[in-house]
Design a protein around this motif. Structure first.
Motif: not given
Length: 301
Positions: A210-214
């Motif tokens: 759900k999070s490309a940053e994660f």
């Protein structure tokens, strides 16, 4: 993901982040196809054979001695948290299947939580699930959520999930990437200690999807112990404030995170205002829920 894979990926990632000039390895002006140190260069710095280090990085061995791991840690320029993480990954017993015990707040920790009435505090499990919070902790970190949510295991908020996927919590932090990296670094340390925790791996999979940053931060393999760190925050009710978040943990169980402010500072005043506002709101809620207080009075005859 098993221990061999995690150990190999960590070693490879940290080796690729070291430049030859950072550790005094001469390159004689040659152009390299990939960044970072070569395996044989890292092995030379650590004082082990290149073939042995290659087997370790490829996951063909998990039998490295503490002395060898310390030598590799020194060659990779790891700090103390990263060194402990490396040793956790290489533990020979970490492959045994052990079901983690259910997490709950201890009576002593609940008493401490109640005493810290004027200090925001939350109790977190190993996966960053909120097991409990005091009124000010709820107001500061997640005032938009139901204050009773931690009491129900199926509805417990998760601070890692909130930091990455909840816009309210994300907007609390002026330097959100710094907070996000701390969350990721802490999760890496936890997964090394609890490789058998299925729920933890499910959380990591959800955050990565759900999070490309994660996903990007997780791939960096940076480790960070979230023990003490200052954060500039902007609360929707009281505006800007600077808090020092400290993690209190005396054992393998849940940890408590408290947020303190400098005496006499605008941040201390902002917390006092938040306590006043939320206290009045809580009193109003209790009043509206008490039939004895809301029942119309009849005039005496």
């Amino acid at each position: 993901m098993d221990g061999k894979t995690q150990l190999g990926e960590f070693l490879q990632a940290r080796r690729s982040q070291l430049r030859p000039e950072d550790v005094g390895v001469p390159t004689y002006g040659e152009r390299r196809r990939v960044p970072g140190l070569r395996r044989e260069e890292l092995a030379l710095l650590a004082g082990v054979s290149a073939s042995y280090y290659t087997r370790l990085e490829q996951g063909q061995s998990l039998s490295a001695s503490p002395e060898v791991l310390n030598a590799i840690a020194a060659a990779l320029r790891l700090d103390e948290s990263e060194r402990r993480y490396l040793h956790d990954l290489a533990r020979p017993d970490r492959q045994r299947g052990r079901r983690p015990a259910p997490e709950r707040t201890t009576e002593a920790m609940q008493q401490l939580l109640n005493v810290l009435g004027d200090v925001p505090a939350i109790v977190l499990g190993r996966r960053s699930d909120v097991l409990a919070w005091n009124r000010l902790g709820h107001a500061l970190f997640a005032g938009h959520l139901d204050p009773g949510a931690p009491d129900l295991p199926t509805r417990r908020p998760n601070m890692a999930r909130l930091v990455f996927l909840d816009s309210h919590v994300r907007d609390l932090y002026t330097d959100w990437p710094s907070k996000a990296r701390a969350v990721v670094g802490n999760l890496r340390m936890v997964v090394a200690r609890h490789p058998e925790d299925v729920a933890l791996h499910t959380l990591l999979g959800e955050l990565s999807a759900k999070s490309a940053e994660f996903a990007s931060m997780w791939a960096d393999h940076h480790i960070k112990a979230c023990t003490v760190a200052p954060y500039d925050m902007h609360h929707p009710l009281v505006g800007p404030l600077t808090v020092v978040q400290q993690t209190l943990n005396s054992g393998p169980g849940p940890s408590m995170v408290v947020a303190t402010t400098e005496p006499g500072s605008p941040s201390r005043a902002a917390l006092a205002l938040l306590a006043q506002v939320t206290g009045e709101a809580a009193a109003q809620t209790r009043l509206s829920c008490d039939p004895a207080q809301t029942r119309p009075r009849t005039a005496k005859t």
